[in-house]
Design a protein around this motif. Sequence first.
Motif, short mmCIF file in Angstrom:
data_model
loop_
_atom_site.label_atom_id
_atom_site.label_comp_id
_atom_site.label_asym_id
_atom_site.label_seq_id
_atom_site.Cartn_x
_atom_site.Cartn_y
_atom_site.Cartn_z
N GLU A 23 1.16 -1.05 0.04
CA GLU A 23 -0.02 -0.05 0.04
C GLU A 23 0.43 1.17 0.40
N ASP A 24 1.51 1.14 1.02
CA ASP A 24 3.25 2.24 0.81
C ASP A 24 3.38 2.64 -0.23
N ILE A 25 3.84 1.52 -0.76
CA ILE A 25 4.85 1.22 -2.55
C ILE A 25 4.01 2.60 -2.86
N ILE A 26 2.54 1.33 -3.59
CA ILE A 26 1.37 2.53 -4.32
C ILE A 26 1.35 4.21 -3.91
N ARG A 27 1.03 3.92 -2.82
CA ARG A 27 1.16 5.83 -3.02
C ARG A 27 2.23 6.52 -3.19
N ALA A 28 4.00 6.09 -2.21
CA ALA A 28 4.81 6.08 -2.76
C ALA A 28 5.10 6.77 -4.43
N TYR A 29 4.33 6.26 -5.25
CA TYR A 29 4.45 6.23 -6.65
C TYR A 29 3.41 6.76 -7.62
N GLY A 30 2.52 7.71 -6.14
CA GLY A 30 1.48 8.62 -6.46
C GLY A 30 0.44 7.46 -7.39
N CYS A 31 -0.08 6.45 -7.20
CA CYS A 31 -1.26 5.66 -7.20
C CYS A 31 -1.03 5.57 -8.47
N ASN A 32 -0.04 5.33 -9.24
CA ASN A 32 0.40 5.35 -10.84
C ASN A 32 0.77 4.40 -11.13
N LEU A 33 0.28 3.34 -12.32
CA LEU A 33 0.63 2.27 -12.83
C LEU A 33 2.29 2.36 -13.60
N GLN A 34 1.85 3.70 -14.77
CA GLN A 34 2.76 3.50 -15.28
C GLN A 34 4.47 3.60 -14.64
#
Length: 182
Positions: A23-34
């Motif tokens: 969850e934190d990794i996803i947030r760290a990347y701005g919820c941006n899959l690309q």
Amino acid sequence: MYISHDLRKKNIAEYLLYMWQVEDIIRAYGCNLQRIREEYLSRFDVDEEKREELSDWYGDLIRMTNQEGCREGGHLQINKLVMQQLCELHDQLLGCSKYPFYSAEYYKVLPFIVELRHKGSSQDEHEIETCFNALYGVMLLRLQQKAVSPDTTHAIEEMTTLLGMLSDYFLKDKEGNLKIED
């Protein structure tokens, strides 16, 4: 994804901590899959098929994060459900005289829980969630190579023992090998 599937089968406590990290990794990347694909998944030594599966998995988690309003913080419902199951099992184990070693470990950990709540943990959160939050916080400190006091290390070791026992009982329960009735 592969780690999470493996952990979910073997150690639900480690699974939950891993998923909080995801969850934190996803947030760290701005919820941006690309960005996750280019900056994170590209570093994994996996074949293209597995990379696509990982990308799909992260994409699903990003959708959940957005739909559930967890972009800034909080946990996904899939993780909240696991926490709820663990809390319920914990309460059942404490209410059953067949598990004195679990109860004994809980009472060793209880003063640490009380202290954490006194220092600012939410009074509303379940004791097991307090333990998970403490473990996750120390994990983040260690990832940042920050010092952890001997007292905190001792508390974390006791909490780890309790959550390890709970995780083992969770697995036994899922396999149908746990009898909780008194």
